[in-house]
Design a protein around this motif. Structure first.
Motif, PDB file in Angstrom:
ATOM      1  N   GLU A  77       0.935  -1.200  -0.046  1.00 53.97           N
ATOM      2  CA  GLU A  77       0.063   0.013  -0.084  1.00 53.97           C
ATOM      3  C   GLU A  77       0.890   1.168   0.078  1.00 53.97           C
ATOM      4  N   ALA A  80       2.158   1.881  -3.489  1.00 53.59           N
ATOM      5  CA  ALA A  80       1.015   2.263  -4.235  1.00 53.59           C
ATOM      6  C   ALA A  80       0.577   3.828  -4.114  1.00 53.59           C
ATOM      7  N   VAL A  81       0.604   4.369  -2.917  1.00 54.50           N
ATOM      8  CA  VAL A  81       0.181   5.559  -2.634  1.00 54.50           C
ATOM      9  C   VAL A  81       1.370   6.366  -3.142  1.00 54.50           C
ATOM     10  N   ALA A  83       3.323   5.844  -5.663  1.00 54.66           N
ATOM     11  CA  ALA A  83       3.337   5.861  -7.071  1.00 54.66           C
ATOM     12  C   ALA A  83       2.136   6.822  -7.578  1.00 54.66           C
ATOM     13  N   GLU A  84       1.198   6.609  -6.855  1.00 52.84           N
ATOM     14  CA  GLU A  84       0.081   7.763  -7.276  1.00 52.84           C
ATOM     15  C   GLU A  84       0.601   9.164  -7.209  1.00 52.84           C
ATOM     16  N   VAL A  85       1.023   9.501  -5.941  1.00 50.84           N
ATOM     17  CA  VAL A  85       1.454  10.751  -5.830  1.00 50.84           C
ATOM     18  C   VAL A  85       2.528  11.096  -6.786  1.00 50.84           C
ATOM     19  N   ASP A  86       3.340  10.300  -7.333  1.00 48.46           N
ATOM     20  CA  ASP A  86       4.184  10.448  -8.408  1.00 48.46           C
ATOM     21  C   ASP A  86       3.676  11.078  -9.668  1.00 48.46           C
ATOM     22  N   ALA A  87       2.492   9.964 -10.030  1.00 47.34           N
ATOM     23  CA  ALA A  87       2.067  10.145 -11.213  1.00 47.34           C
ATOM     24  C   ALA A  87       1.246  11.274 -11.251  1.00 47.34           C
ATOM     25  N   ILE A  88       0.605  11.995 -10.135  1.00 47.97           N
ATOM     26  CA  ILE A  88      -0.102  13.285 -10.120  1.00 47.97           C
ATOM     27  C   ILE A  88       0.602  14.340 -10.324  1.00 47.97           C
ATOM     28  N   GLU A  95      -4.775  18.953 -10.285  1.00 46.96           N
ATOM     29  CA  GLU A  95      -4.814  17.919  -9.501  1.00 46.96           C
ATOM     30  C   GLU A  95      -3.319  18.073  -8.708  1.00 46.96           C
ATOM     31  N   ARG A 143      -4.631   9.990   4.940  1.00 45.38           N
ATOM     32  CA  ARG A 143      -4.977   9.376   3.531  1.00 45.38           C
ATOM     33  C   ARG A 143      -5.271  10.590   2.652  1.00 45.38           C
ATOM     34  N   LYS A 146      -2.356  12.009   1.361  1.00 43.96           N
ATOM     35  CA  LYS A 146      -1.478  11.093   0.436  1.00 43.96           C
ATOM     36  C   LYS A 146      -0.124  11.035   1.142  1.00 43.96           C
TER      37      LYS A 146
END
Length: 541
Positions: A77, A80-81, A83-88, A95, A143, A146
């Motif tokens: 997890e 995954a979080v 990676a989500e922050v990096d993608a944003i 965003e 959460r 993030k």
């Protein structure tokens, strides 16, 4: 968002994984914002360090010399979080602009704070393997911002203890000396921060369980004003005393984490409706000129280590030299606070833990051949609770029993009122109060496990703030015999920002005295070396 203690920080410098984990949380945030580090890199660096140096609290192997800060590591997890922050951030746009400044900076969580997707055990056999169906309020805030959650940290069972030796799943060690305790009950969070296994962490403080571990590990620990941070989803020990707060390596990092988790929550009836101050801005202060600092003239120092007394006196003189006005104040009822606390806290704990009976809550133990409900409850509590939890439940049940309620619990509540009045009188004269956080540096593993009274006395300086509901902050005050000791600052209720402001100035003033744990000098030494020499409170070797 300003950064504490970062005057020489180069956001564009190329850093190794070992260097990354040594940054402050706000330095990590600056690198993330600048694009010189990714959240995945940060999280992976911490996970790798945990895998190599932390060890397993449940292991009995003599060769396992890790700190043992974590009970559960949240690898998938957290990545995954991240990676989500990096993608944003990589995508840019609205965003990315809306991301919290700390998004992508990892955090650890004490194991009495319920968290979806991870076990929440309160370090007790009673809850071994339990998975919460909902998040605590503070986890919801984490959460939403993030922040990747690295895992759940070890603690004394149901937060009852002062050394993190009362966990059902094994001890946690102090990174300064692996044969000493990290303090309790939140020793796992403090040890993780001190050992660079997390940049900051969440803890809970009922009588000093954030501040005492901070003192023992050379870190920063903050108990916010009662009600400033929601207790929704925090496994209760003593509801009128419990408070969630941050553990960090700097005052500014602690301020930033409280900024994330604080604020009103309608699900907690004790949650304050106040709008939060800007704690990070308050922690930018480096000036003590004119600050009135109260030193308690009539508080007993019996049982205080001579080295702690000398270090405290040296730090008081340093504050005076920096422009603070040192004022002696009288708090005559503080010496009775310890006795009052150890009636109020067990009384509330006995009520809160009554639900863990194998019928309503908790793992169930059925006697061989079956049994009545009463027999199942008895077998469950016998197997599920450790000795310290049983001791406090029995004490609290006795104090609340017919014929003793007024004599014990009622009298303790009267003392509580007198302590609150002492604080009110003192704060008419001073801006903050100053004490040592704990009467001794970290003691050796096993030294107090057979003497509950000795363990309870470690809370003598921290308990009054919990009884009064006022905020307390522990900052590194120097070292005594090569081990850290903490300075505690206390401010009036709802003045958390004042505490961060004064605390940051004290931290900056005494920074050269704080020393470094053995991990900061050579991580491989964690596998068995003596602690390295560090400057004493007076700055000498």
């Amino acid at each position: 968002m300003s950064t504490a203690m970062t005057e020489s920080f180069d956001v564009n410098a190329e850093l190794t994984a070992d260097q990354l984990v040594r940054l402050t949380a706000l330095q990590m945030a600056e690198r993330l914002a600048a694009g010189t580090t990714t959240s995945v890199e940060l999280v992976q660096a911490h996970l790798d360090r945990i895998a190599e140096y932390d060890g397993d609290p449940r292991s009995d192997a003599a060769s396992d010399r890790g700190v043992r800060a974590y009970l559960h590591v949240n690898t998938d997890e957290a990545l995954a979080v991240a990676a989500e922050v990096d993608a944003i951030r990589a995508a840019g746009g609205a965003e990315a602009e809306a991301l919290h400044p700390l998004a992508g900076v990892p955090v650890a969580v004490k194991d009495n704070i319920v968290t979806v997707g991870q076990p929440t055990t309160a370090a007790s056999t009673m809850l071994d393997g339990w998975m919460s169906p909902y998040d605590a309020h503070v986890i919801e805030r984490i959460r939403a911002a993030k922040l990747p959650i690295l895992g759940k940290t070890n603690m004394d069972e149901f937060a009852m203890g002062g050394s993190t030796e009362h966990s059902a799943f094994g001890i946690t060690r102090n990174p300064w000396d692996l044969d000493r305790v990290p303090g309790g009950s939140g020793g796992g969070s403090a040890a993780a921060v001190a050992a660079f296994l997390a940049p900051f962490a969440l803890g809970s403080d009922t009588g000093g369980s954030i501040r005492e571990p901070a003192a023992f590990t050379g870190t920063v620990g903050m108990k916010p004003t009662y009600g400033a941070v929601s207790r929704y989803g925090v496994i209760a020990m003593a509801s009128s005393l419990d408070q969630v707060g941050p553990a960090a390596r700097t005052v500014t990092d602690a301020a930033a984490l409280q900024q994330v988790i604080g604020g009103h929550d309608r699900r907690d009836s004790t949650s304050l409706p106040d709008e939060q101050a800007d704690f990070v801005a308050a922690a930018a202060n480096r000036d003590l000129t004119g600050v009135k600092v109260g030193v308690i003239a009539d508080q007993s120092t019996e049982g205080f280590d001579a080295g702690v007394k000398a270090a405290f006196d040296a730090d008081v003189q340093a504050l005076r030299g920096a422009g603070a006005e040192i004022v002696e104040v009288s708090c005559p009822h503080f010496d009775a606070a310890l006795a009052a606390y150890y009636l109020i806290m067990p009384s509330e704990a006995s009520s809160n833990l009554a639900r863990y009976d194998g019928v309503r809550y908790g793992n169930r133990v059925v006697p061989e051949g079956g049994g009545t409900i009463e027999q199942v409850m008895a077998a469950t509590r016998e197997a599920g609770f450790g000795p310290e939890v049983k001791r406090r439940i029995i004490l609290g049940t006795y104090a609340l029993s017919a014929g003793y309620y007024d004599a014990y619990y009622g009298s303790a509540q009267k003392v509580r009122t007198l302590v609150q009045e002492d604080f009110a009188a003192a704060f008419e004269k001073v801006d903050v109060l100053l004490t040592p956080t704990a009467p001794t540096p970290a003691f050796e593993l096993g030294a107090q496990t057979t003497d509950p009274m000795a363990m309870y006395l470690n809370d003598i300086a921290t308990i009054p703030a919990n009884l009064a509901g006022v905020p307390g902050l522990s900052v590194p005050g120097g070292t005594v015999d090569g081990l850290p000791y903490g300075l505690q600052l206390v401010a009036p209720a709802r003045e958390d920002a004042r505490l961060y402001s004064v605390g940051a100035a004290v931290e900056a003033l005494l920074d050269e005295r704080r020393g470094t744990p053995v991990w900061a000098q050579a991580p491989d030494l964690v596998k068995g070396a003596e602690r390295a020499a560090a400057p004493t409170a007076g700055g000498q070797q």
